[in-house]
Write a protein that holds these residues in place. Sequence first.
Motif: not given
Length: 549
Positions: A36-37, A147, A151, A409, A455, A457-458
């Motif tokens: 994802v990140s 990413i 954002k 997310a 996070d 996105y992590n």
Amino acid sequence: MTKPSAKPNSNADESRRDFISKSLALPVLAASATVVSACAPLAGSQRPGVGTSKLGPYKSLRDYYTALEDRNLVVNMGQYDSSSYEFPGLLYRLVDQFGVPHTPCVAADQVKVDGDWINGKLLANHTANGHTNCIALGIEPDPDCPIRSFKKAREHCMKMYRENKFKYPEIPPKEISREQAPCKEVVLTGDEIDITKFQFIQGNPADAGRYINTATVITSDPELGYNLAIYRCQIKGKDRLMVNSEPGQTGWKMFQAAKKRGEKTVPIALAVGQDPLTWTVSGGQIPIRRTSDPVDEYALAGGLGGQAIEVVKGETTHHMVPAHAEIIIEGEVLLDEMAPEGPYHELFGYMGDKKEENYSMRITSITHRKDPWVVNSFTSVAGGILTAPDNGMILADLQNVFKYTTDFATITGALGTYWISIKKTKPKQAKRMARFLMKVAPIAKVIVIVDDDVDVYNRLEVLNAISTRWRMDTATHIDTYKTLILDPGSLDKKTNVKVIIDATLQLPEEGGVENFPEKNRTNLKQGSPGIFERIDKKYADILFQTDWS
């Protein structure tokens, strides 16, 4: 259209080698671990997203594609024989290695279909990479991280949305003459019509046949107004398509309303190879109908980009169509001539059902650019529309209702999975917000709520929160909610059992630990400020490479 010889395209081969050696030089281990990140600074000017091309908005797919090429976000296969299924195979492997937000647009210059080579590009994944959100919206991407580019674009969208009283701004479309419209370069009517001569392909061996799956489908209704949508359309013959608008969707409502009025046909147009913002509005939640008032989706696409979408009157329908599209297919839905359609590889990653009866369309005209381009979605494999506008709207709405929401997310490749972070101050805040979202978003199936120090996105940070902070006995909510008709796990095609996981630190009154320990990583960052920035700079030659041999 012309049929070239099967001579390999040396320029395309060179482009492919250049892309793999330069643009895909991402750390595979890091990308696989945190799909994802993963963000890795790459040296030099060949980093994906870096370039000098004009930023959006773009009038056409071709202008947008030129920018992607300049910014090292395209890999070109050269020639593609559709019977090999190497296109979806390559997309699967790119996603496996790098994760959707880091993958490039994939293109072929010539496509072999049913034994014939067809000139005109075939594209896929053209709005998947995180950088594309910035590029299409006219924002300079973050040079180091897709990413962060996503954002950045999302913040831009949220600002627009909030400043316009929680609606996206609108700029009405601009009608131009047919002489100014590239989509009118070639006009086919009558016996000239043959939709099978274009590079529309079968995307999966288990599909029922060849499909058009990225067209903006244009319909209208006296009360609902115009509608732009993306529906799968199976090719059934030279002048026949199937149009799969699911029950409850606006197109389906329009067909049903016309039938009740005693009408036998409904005018319809399909725009293939449209600009990225028209594509995004057609396939997203931005124009969701919250009232019975008509929604001008062309105006929404124009508002997102800050310039009017240019349209032109259709050839054999009254519809206004995107003037800079690659192909316009016009005709009529035959309300009394239903026919079998499907199966088709659907968006949840599983085969969609064969339908014994679906809507049939008779093509009355095809207009197109010379050697037109086609985009294929390779549904559930490649990325879909630009994600920043939809994601920004949802996050802004959540923050408006639940002030403690900090991030949101959607997990690509796990449709219906949402990860949301909150700044928790009271008991039950997580469940309250997640239950609301389950009720208003039928696509949601698994919602994980974490604290704002995580996070979303992590992937590793979220999984760590689940494994350490989640109490299964008191912080889990399982119930039945409405779902999408395409949900493969639904027994009745209307509802499914869904789960909310509250992976926030549980307060003592929620049964949580009184003094939860601090993270080791947090202690390191606080005790040695700037530690990771120093490491990234000092040991870049070790961290940001793919081969340690």
